[in-house]
Design a protein around this motif. Structure first.
Motif, short mmCIF file in Angstrom:
data_model
loop_
_atom_site.label_atom_id
_atom_site.label_comp_id
_atom_site.label_asym_id
_atom_site.label_seq_id
_atom_site.Cartn_x
_atom_site.Cartn_y
_atom_site.Cartn_z
N GLU A 63 0.82 -1.21 0.00
CA GLU A 63 0.00 0.00 0.00
C GLU A 63 0.86 1.26 0.00
O GLU A 63 0.53 2.25 -0.64
N ILE A 64 1.94 1.21 0.71
CA ILE A 64 2.82 2.38 0.82
C ILE A 64 3.59 2.59 -0.48
O ILE A 64 3.67 3.70 -1.00
N GLU A 65 4.14 1.51 -1.03
CA GLU A 65 4.97 1.62 -2.22
C GLU A 65 4.16 1.93 -3.47
O GLU A 65 4.61 2.69 -4.32
N GLU A 66 2.99 1.35 -3.61
CA GLU A 66 2.19 1.51 -4.82
C GLU A 66 1.29 2.74 -4.78
O GLU A 66 0.63 3.04 -5.76
N GLY A 67 1.22 3.42 -3.69
CA GLY A 67 0.38 4.61 -3.60
C GLY A 67 -1.10 4.27 -3.63
O GLY A 67 -1.83 4.65 -4.53
N SER A 68 -1.54 3.54 -2.64
CA SER A 68 -2.95 3.15 -2.55
C SER A 68 -3.80 4.38 -2.23
O SER A 68 -3.28 5.43 -1.86
N PRO A 69 -5.12 4.26 -2.36
CA PRO A 69 -5.99 5.39 -2.02
C PRO A 69 -5.77 5.89 -0.59
O PRO A 69 -5.92 7.08 -0.34
N ARG A 70 -5.42 5.01 0.33
CA ARG A 70 -5.15 5.44 1.70
C ARG A 70 -3.97 6.40 1.75
O ARG A 70 -3.92 7.29 2.59
N ILE A 71 -3.00 6.23 0.86
CA ILE A 71 -1.82 7.10 0.82
C ILE A 71 -2.12 8.36 0.01
O ILE A 71 -1.81 9.48 0.43
N ILE A 72 -2.74 8.17 -1.13
CA ILE A 72 -3.01 9.31 -2.03
C ILE A 72 -3.97 10.31 -1.38
O ILE A 72 -3.77 11.52 -1.46
N LEU A 73 -5.01 9.82 -0.72
CA LEU A 73 -6.04 10.68 -0.13
C LEU A 73 -5.75 11.04 1.33
O LEU A 73 -6.64 11.51 2.03
N TYR A 74 -4.53 10.84 1.77
CA TYR A 74 -4.17 11.11 3.16
C TYR A 74 -4.29 12.59 3.48
O TYR A 74 -3.84 13.46 2.75
N ASN A 75 -4.94 12.88 4.60
CA ASN A 75 -5.09 14.24 5.10
C ASN A 75 -4.80 14.20 6.60
O ASN A 75 -5.45 13.46 7.34
N GLU A 76 -3.85 14.98 7.03
CA GLU A 76 -3.39 14.94 8.43
C GLU A 76 -4.54 15.17 9.42
O GLU A 76 -4.69 14.43 10.39
N ASP A 77 -5.37 16.19 9.18
CA ASP A 77 -6.45 16.51 10.12
C ASP A 77 -7.50 15.41 10.18
O ASP A 77 -7.89 14.97 11.26
N SER A 78 -7.98 15.00 9.00
CA SER A 78 -9.03 13.97 8.98
C SER A 78 -8.48 12.65 9.50
O SER A 78 -9.22 11.87 10.12
N ASN A 79 -7.20 12.39 9.27
CA ASN A 79 -6.61 11.15 9.76
C ASN A 79 -6.56 11.14 11.28
O ASN A 79 -6.90 10.14 11.91
N SER A 80 -6.17 12.24 11.89
CA SER A 80 -6.10 12.27 13.35
C SER A 80 -7.50 12.18 13.97
O SER A 80 -7.68 11.55 15.01
N GLN A 81 -8.50 12.78 13.32
CA GLN A 81 -9.88 12.66 13.81
C GLN A 81 -10.36 11.21 13.70
O GLN A 81 -10.97 10.69 14.63
N ALA A 82 -10.08 10.58 12.56
CA ALA A 82 -10.49 9.19 12.36
C ALA A 82 -9.78 8.28 13.36
O ALA A 82 -10.37 7.33 13.88
#
Length: 129
Positions: A63-82
């Motif tokens: 996921e990290i190497e291939e740039g999965s949607p979890r990596i591409i759509l990463y947002n620091e604020d929404s990630n910390s809330q989630a």
């Protein structure tokens, strides 16, 4: 028939599968097998031990190497809330897992006890020990 295996059997089977001919290299393969065991959801609980311990799922290297949607759509604020929401839900997840494990133990006990022959003894009965 119960298809569950104790953790040691699962880990040994994983090592055997990964090693094939190179039996001496088991020490190098053990961390990968343990990681796979800890991050794979178990059939009895439906959750991985990693999630039950840390409150979130792991990201695999692909996921990290291939740039999965979890990596591409990463947002620091929404990630910390989630992440906070996941941690808030963790006690409920653990409770649900505990209920599932208790139900499994009861089913196993019922299955075992059906095969048990009940015997009763009285004083002065001769028994073979």
């Amino acid at each position: 028939m119960d298809k569950r295996k104790p953790p040691t059997k699962v880990i040994l089977a994983g090592l055997k599968q990964r090693l094939q001919d190179a039996k001496a290299a088991w020490a190098e393969e053990l961390p990968q097998v343990l990681w796979a065991y800890q991050t794979t959801p178990h059939s009895t609980t439906g959750e991985s031990p990693f999630r039950l311990a840390y409150g979130m799922e792991t990201m695999i290297l692909v996921e990290i190497e291939e740039g999965s949607p979890r990596i591409i759509l990463y947002n620091e604020d929404s990630n910390s809330q989630a992440q906070r929401k996941e941690l808030d839900l963790l006690p409920k997840v653990r409770e649900r897992v505990q209920i599932k494990e208790e139900a499994l133990k009861r089913r196993m006990a019922l299955r075992y006890n059906r095969k048990v022959v009940q015997r009763s003894f009285t004083t002065n009965d001769l028994i073979l020990i």
